[in-house]
Each structure stands twice: as C-alpha cells, then as structure tokens.
Write a protein that holds these residues in place. Structure first.
Motif, PDB file in Angstrom:
ATOM      1  N   GLY A 156     120.169  -9.588  74.207  1.00 10.35           N
ATOM      2  CA  GLY A 156     119.971  -9.054  75.544  1.00 10.35           C
ATOM      3  C   GLY A 156     120.604  -9.986  76.570  1.00 10.35           C
ATOM      4  N   TYR A 157     121.265  -9.403  77.573  1.00  4.91           N
ATOM      5  CA  TYR A 157     121.945 -10.185  78.614  1.00  4.91           C
ATOM      6  C   TYR A 157     121.509  -9.611  79.968  1.00  4.91           C
ATOM      7  CZ  TYR A 157     124.913 -10.532  74.459  1.00  4.91           C
ATOM      8  OH  TYR A 157     125.380 -10.673  73.170  1.00  4.91           O
ATOM      9  N   GLY A 165     120.573  -5.461  83.146  1.00  7.13           N
ATOM     10  CA  GLY A 165     121.097  -6.130  81.962  1.00  7.13           C
ATOM     11  C   GLY A 165     121.731  -5.158  80.984  1.00  7.13           C
ATOM     12  N   GLU A 166     122.139  -5.675  79.846  1.00  6.91           N
ATOM     13  CA  GLU A 166     122.702  -4.873  78.773  1.00  6.91           C
ATOM     14  C   GLU A 166     122.315  -5.496  77.437  1.00  6.91           C
ATOM     15  OE1 GLU A 166     127.108  -5.585  78.007  1.00  6.91           O
ATOM     16  OE2 GLU A 166     126.932  -6.229  80.112  1.00  6.91           O
ATOM     17  N   THR A 167     122.445  -4.728  76.380  1.00 10.47           N
ATOM     18  CA  THR A 167     122.107  -5.224  75.043  1.00 10.47           C
ATOM     19  C   THR A 167     123.258  -4.976  74.090  1.00 10.47           C
ATOM     20  OG1 THR A 167     121.078  -3.131  74.402  1.00 10.47           O
ATOM     21  CG2 THR A 167     119.639  -4.796  75.385  1.00 10.47           C
ATOM     22  N   GLY A 168     123.242  -5.720  73.025  1.00 11.46           N
ATOM     23  CA  GLY A 168     124.204  -5.526  71.950  1.00 11.46           C
ATOM     24  C   GLY A 168     123.505  -5.696  70.607  1.00 11.46           C
ATOM     25  N   HIS A 205     130.234 -10.271  71.530  1.00 13.95           N
ATOM     26  CA  HIS A 205     129.738  -9.147  72.316  1.00 13.95           C
ATOM     27  C   HIS A 205     130.567  -9.100  73.596  1.00 13.95           C
ATOM     28  CE1 HIS A 205     127.187  -6.339  74.482  1.00 13.95           C
ATOM     29  NE2 HIS A 205     127.215  -7.184  75.510  1.00 13.95           N
ATOM     30  N   GLY A 207     131.117  -7.731  77.200  1.00 14.04           N
ATOM     31  CA  GLY A 207     130.318  -7.137  78.264  1.00 14.04           C
ATOM     32  C   GLY A 207     130.881  -5.812  78.743  1.00 14.04           C
ATOM     33  N   THR A 208     129.971  -4.843  78.940  1.00 15.46           N
ATOM     34  CA  THR A 208     130.414  -3.518  79.385  1.00 15.46           C
ATOM     35  C   THR A 208     129.783  -3.086  80.697  1.00 15.46           C
ATOM     36  OG1 THR A 208     128.649  -2.485  78.081  1.00 15.46           O
ATOM     37  CG2 THR A 208     130.800  -2.728  77.010  1.00 15.46           C
ATOM     38  N   SER A 209     128.727  -3.800  81.144  1.00 16.31           N
ATOM     39  CA  SER A 209     128.077  -3.377  82.397  1.00 16.31           C
ATOM     40  C   SER A 209     127.590  -4.600  83.167  1.00 16.31           C
ATOM     41  CB  SER A 209     126.924  -2.410  82.099  1.00 16.31           C
ATOM     42  OG  SER A 209     126.002  -2.995  81.192  1.00 16.31           O
ATOM     43  N   ALA A 210     126.471  -5.164  82.778  1.00 17.10           N
ATOM     44  CA  ALA A 210     125.918  -6.300  83.515  1.00 17.10           C
ATOM     45  C   ALA A 210     126.858  -7.494  83.500  1.00 17.10           C
ATOM     46  CB  ALA A 210     124.562  -6.680  82.923  1.00 17.10           C
ATOM     47  N   TYR A 211     127.572  -7.691  82.407  1.00 20.74           N
ATOM     48  CA  TYR A 211     128.510  -8.825  82.291  1.00 20.74           C
ATOM     49  C   TYR A 211     129.916  -8.313  82.016  1.00 20.74           C
ATOM     50  CZ  TYR A 211     124.920 -12.399  82.560  1.00 20.74           C
ATOM     51  OH  TYR A 211     123.920 -13.240  83.011  1.00 20.74           O
TER      52      TYR A 211
END
Length: 233
Positions: A156-157, A165-168, A205, A207-211
């Motif tokens: 989680g980021y 945030g976003e997850t992977g 990972h 980043g696609t949204s938050a990062y």
C-alpha cells in the motif's frame, strides 16, 4: 618289586592318555546364541503432517523516477514477521544411509509492516516444493533441502499531498534453501525441526495514481524456523 613298579608305571600312562583324549573331545557346554539385532528403520515411504513456527523477513523498498529509472535516493527496509502454520506432504526413498525425497508445503502467515503510515506490506500465505537429500542413522536423519517458493505480497502506498493512496498485489515465485533433522519416534510418527531461507528476488510497482511517475522496487526475503510432526505410511 619289579612287577609292582611296572604296574604303577602302566597305571600312570593309562591315566595320562585318558586325560589327553578327554581334553581333545568337544565340550558339551556352549554359550547361548546372541539375540538377533532389530532391523534398521526405513525412511522409504509417503508421509503427511503439519508444521508451525516463526518467520522474520526483510524487504528493501527503493524509489525511482519511472521515466529513465533514475534513483531518488530514498530507500528503507520493512521488517515483517509472523507466526506461521500449515501442512506438508512428501516422499522419501532410502538407499543405504542416503535418503532422497521431495516435499511440498502450504502455510498461512500474517506478516505485516509499515513506514510512517505512508507505505505498508502484508503477506498472507506461502508455499514451496523442495527436493531433499538426507543421511540416516537408524531413526535419526539430517538433511538439506532446496527448491521453489511461492507467495503473494500486497503493498500500500499513501500520498499525503494527494490525499489518497494505491495498492499493488504481486504473486511471486522465488527460491528457498535450508536444512533440518527428523526423528522417528515410532514406525509411523516422525518429528522434525528445520530452518529455511527464502528469497523472491527484485520486482517493481509502477505508480498509477497516488504515486504517478514513481516506481517502487521491492526485494522481499525471509528466514523461518519450524517444528513439525508427520505420519509416515
């Protein structure tokens, strides 16, 4: 007088020859036969069982600019740890003192760690398939094992500037190596203790949204100690 002397000499000669003959005769008294030794334990066969233990790991996370993969000089280590438990099954084949085998296992794990509420990692399960080579000393065996490991990691980021945030989630295959000891308490009940090191290599990972624009590189690995009990068929 001469007749008496001859008779005496003859008597001694007869007695001496009789003693010599009796000494040459086989004795009628023998020691009892030693009892037969019990057969050595055989490790050949299938087995199933359960195991429980403790795992402690390391997971280095480094941040890079996605474009050009330029390092940003930011990295830190997660230290996830957890009690573990699961089931295993395998087969051994013994040749003299050499024991060859294959074993697979599946375990539940609750390994989690986070950094400042911004980054977190969790691992819920793990498994492996390993070849084993052992040296048996009757009911006691030492062995080494190596093979493939499988697991799933969720990261989680959270970006406090963006406010979300976003997850992977990653299903990974790695390698594992270790060793242990087994003791056959009975012909069917086998106890064990082992150590294992597992490494899942490096993966990213993106980043696609938050990062968005950043890439996080991960390097998870772990150590584990387990106690086990199995039923050998």
């Amino acid at each position: 007088m001469k007749t008496l002397l001859k008779a005496t000499v003859a008597t001694f000669l007869l007695l001496g020859s009789g003693a010599a003959l009796s000494a040459d005769l086989p004795s009628s008294k023998f020691l009892p036969l030693a009892p037969a030794l019990p057969p050595l334990y055989s490790w050949t066969g299938f087995y199933v069982g359960g195991q429980a233990g403790y795992s402690w790991g390391s997971d280095r996370q480094g941040l890079f600019a996605t474009a050009g993969r330029a390092p940003l000089g930011v990295s830190f280590d997660y230290r996830p740890s957890s009690f573990i438990g699961g089931a295993h099954a395998g087969f051994n084949y013994q040749m003299g003192s050499l024991v060859l085998g294959v074993e697979g296992d599946i375990e539940a794990i609750n390994a989690r760690d986070e950094r400042g509420g911004l980054f977190r990692v969790q691992q819920d399960w793990q498994g492996s398939v390993r070849g084993r080579i052992g040296y048996a000393m009757d009911r006691f065996m030492i062995y080494a094992a190596a093979g493939a490991a499988f697991s799933s990691f969720e990261y989680g980021y959270f970006n406090p500037l963006a406010g979300f945030g976003e997850t992977g989630r990653f299903s990974k295959t790695g390698w594992t190596v270790g060793g242990g000891v087994n003791f056959a308490m009975t012909d069917n009940l086998v106890f064990g203790l082992d150590y294992r090191y597992t490494d899942y290599g490096k993966f990213d990972h993106v980043g696609t949204s938050a990062y968005l624009g950043l890439t996080a590189e991960h390097e998870p690995s772990s150590h584990a100690m387990r106690a086990s009990v199995a039923y050998k068929f």
